[in-house]
Design an enzyme around this catalytic site. Structure first.
Site, PDB file in Angstrom:
ATOM      1  CG  ASP A 157      26.305  -1.261   8.874  1.00 17.49           C
ATOM      2  OD1 ASP A 157      25.748  -0.998   7.482  1.00 17.49           O
ATOM      3  OD2 ASP A 157      27.364  -1.391   8.852  1.00 17.49           O
ATOM      4  CD  GLU A 158      21.825   1.814  15.460  1.00 14.17           C
ATOM      5  OE1 GLU A 158      20.893   1.872  16.350  1.00 14.17           O
ATOM      6  OE2 GLU A 158      22.260   2.370  15.038  1.00 14.17           O
ATOM      7  CB  SER A 176      10.336   7.215  11.431  1.00 12.50           C
ATOM      8  OG  SER A 176       9.892   7.469  12.810  1.00 12.50           O
ATOM      9  CG  HIS A 200      10.222   1.564  11.703  1.00  8.24           C
ATOM     10  ND1 HIS A 200      10.536   0.165  11.721  1.00  8.24           N
ATOM     11  CD2 HIS A 200      10.132   1.802  13.203  1.00  8.24           C
ATOM     12  CE1 HIS A 200      10.163  -0.441  13.026  1.00  8.24           C
ATOM     13  NE2 HIS A 200      10.135   0.725  13.850  1.00  8.24           N
ATOM     14  NE  ARG A 231      20.427 -11.979   6.664  1.00  6.36           N
ATOM     15  CZ  ARG A 231      19.235 -12.117   6.811  1.00  6.36           C
ATOM     16  NH1 ARG A 231      18.587 -11.185   6.256  1.00  6.36           N
ATOM     17  NH2 ARG A 231      18.725 -12.715   7.892  1.00  6.36           N
ATOM     18  CG  ASN A 266      12.806   1.103   6.474  1.00  7.03           C
ATOM     19  OD1 ASN A 266      11.923   0.198   5.525  1.00  7.03           O
ATOM     20  ND2 ASN A 266      12.675   0.843   7.669  1.00  7.03           N
ATOM     21  CG  ASP A 302      13.799  -0.705  11.798  1.00  8.53           C
ATOM     22  OD1 ASP A 302      13.723  -0.387  10.578  1.00  8.53           O
ATOM     23  OD2 ASP A 302      13.251  -1.615  12.521  1.00  8.53           O
ATOM     24  CD  GLU A 311       2.928   3.023   7.802  1.00  8.69           C
ATOM     25  OE1 GLU A 311       3.420   2.593   6.990  1.00  8.69           O
ATOM     26  OE2 GLU A 311       2.370   2.303   8.880  1.00  8.69           O
ATOM     27  CB  SER A 364      -0.849   0.148   1.136  1.00 12.73           C
ATOM     28  OG  SER A 364      -0.441   0.068   2.429  1.00 12.73           O
ATOM     29  CG  ASN A 365       3.620   2.528   3.096  1.00  8.96           C
ATOM     30  OD1 ASN A 365       3.657   3.817   3.176  1.00  8.96           O
ATOM     31  ND2 ASN A 365       3.340   1.668   3.821  1.00  8.96           N
ATOM     32  CB  ILE A 422      17.761  -8.393   8.525  1.00  9.81           C
ATOM     33  CG1 ILE A 422      16.636  -8.222   9.525  1.00  9.81           C
ATOM     34  CG2 ILE A 422      19.122  -7.887   9.015  1.00  9.81           C
ATOM     35  CD1 ILE A 422      16.821  -8.755  10.895  1.00  9.81           C
ATOM     36  CG  MET A 465       8.318  -7.462   5.661  1.00  9.18           C
ATOM     37  SD  MET A 465       8.326  -5.914   6.833  1.00  9.18           S
ATOM     38  CE  MET A 465       7.942  -6.807   8.416  1.00  9.18           C
TER      39      MET A 465
HETATM   40  C1  GRF Z   1       3.975  -0.575   6.853  1.00  6.07           C
HETATM   41  O1  GRF Z   1       3.294  -0.381   7.966  1.00  6.07           O
HETATM   42  C2  GRF Z   1       5.298  -0.085   6.594  1.00  6.07           C
HETATM   43  O2  GRF Z   1       5.544   0.942   7.599  1.00  6.07           O
HETATM   44  C3  GRF Z   1       5.911  -1.462   7.337  1.00  6.07           C
HETATM   45  O3  GRF Z   1       5.369  -2.556   6.965  1.00  6.07           O
HETATM   46  C4  GRF Z   1       4.074  -2.008   6.370  1.00  6.07           C
HETATM   47  C5  GRF Z   1       3.932  -2.211   4.955  1.00  6.07           C
HETATM   48  O4  GRF Z   1       2.794  -2.336   4.463  1.00  6.07           O
HETATM   49  N1  GRF Z   1       7.458  -1.336   7.220  1.00  6.07           N
HETATM   50  P1  GRF Z   1       2.476  -2.134   3.001  1.00  6.07           P
HETATM   51  O5  GRF Z   1       3.008  -3.406   2.321  1.00  6.07           O
HETATM   52  O6  GRF Z   1       3.337  -1.040   2.328  1.00  6.07           O
HETATM   53  O7  GRF Z   1       0.996  -2.012   2.808  1.00  6.07           O
END
Ligand code: GRF
Length: 209
Positions: free
Chosen positions: A140-141, A134, A107, A63, A105, A143, A172, A13-14, A90, A88
């Site tokens: 590297d760290e 945010s 978050h 990885r 990113n 979030d 968001e 959705s983002n 690392i 999702m």
């Molecule tokens: C969002 O809440 C984003 O902040 C988090 O994962 C979710 C992803 O949602 N990192 P979408 O796939 O963008 O709908």
């Protein structure tokens, strides 16, 4: 025109919010890649005429191999900016270093509070009054990189994690679209590990509510 590549793992959705914003935002989404071949976002990105690719992490023994494949796909699109939008996995320091200063990113917390998973549950447990999301440069760290922008909302009595998630999501979307638009304008950057806005160090995150 700033060339943007978006990395997703699921719903997207983002990503959709960025697709909605790109015509007025002065940037172009030149590719979408997912570690999950079934990610819904891959379907509608393709429907919007965007080049997509799946790089399933399970196809790789480690990885490093996964990230090498990812870099190969991403670099073909010659991006100026990489956006992790619900991605999702690392990432290793090597991958992050390859895109230093040009990877952001989103978050779902007011960083530096609640890096990692289950941010809504943890905000409720901590009984904080404010919650939000945010956008930060990736380092590297986990979030932990310099925060560019935030959106804030208050937590109400009786709120449950699902209420926070539902109320935060449209915020968001606006936050990410506004931040990428601002980066495309050239006003935001990274210098000496800090965010700069119009050449000056940013003392606190920009607020896009
Ligand atoms: C969002 O809440 C984003 O902040 C988090 O994962 C979710 C992803 O949602 N990192 P979408 O796939 O963008 O709908």
């Amino acid at each position: 025109m700033m060339r943007v590549v978006v990395l997703i793992s699921g719903r997207g959705s983002n990503l959709q919010a960025l697709i909605d914003a790109w015509q007025s935002g002065g940037f172009s989404i030149v590719g979408v890649v997912s570690n999950n071949a079934n990610a819904a976002g891959l379907q509608f990105a393709a429907g919007a005429g965007i080049t997509t690719a799946a790089v399933p992490h399970l196809d790789h023994v480690d990885r490093e191999g996964f990230e090498r494949a990812l870099i190969k796909v991403i670099d073909r699109w010659q991006p100026d900016l990489i956006v992790l939008a619900g991605f999702m996995r690392i990432l290793t320091g090597k991958f992050v270093g390859h895109y230093a200063g040009r990877m952001i990113n989103i978050h779902p917390s007011l960083l530096p509070d609640f890096p990692g998973l289950n941010t809504h549950e943890r905000a409720l447990q901590a009984a904080v009054q404010w919650h939000g999301a945010s956008v930060h440069y990736v380092t590297d760290e986990l979030d932990g990189g310099p925060v560019i922008s935030q959106t804030r909302m208050s937590i109400e009595v009786d709120d449950q994690a699902k209420d926070l998630a539902a109320r935060l999501l449209p915020r968001e979307h606006r936050l990410l679209a506004a931040t990428v638009t601002e980066i495309a304008r050239g006003s935001i950057g990274l210098k000496n590990g800090r965010v700069i806005l119009n050449g000056e160090y940013l003392e606190k995150p920009l607020v896009f509510d």
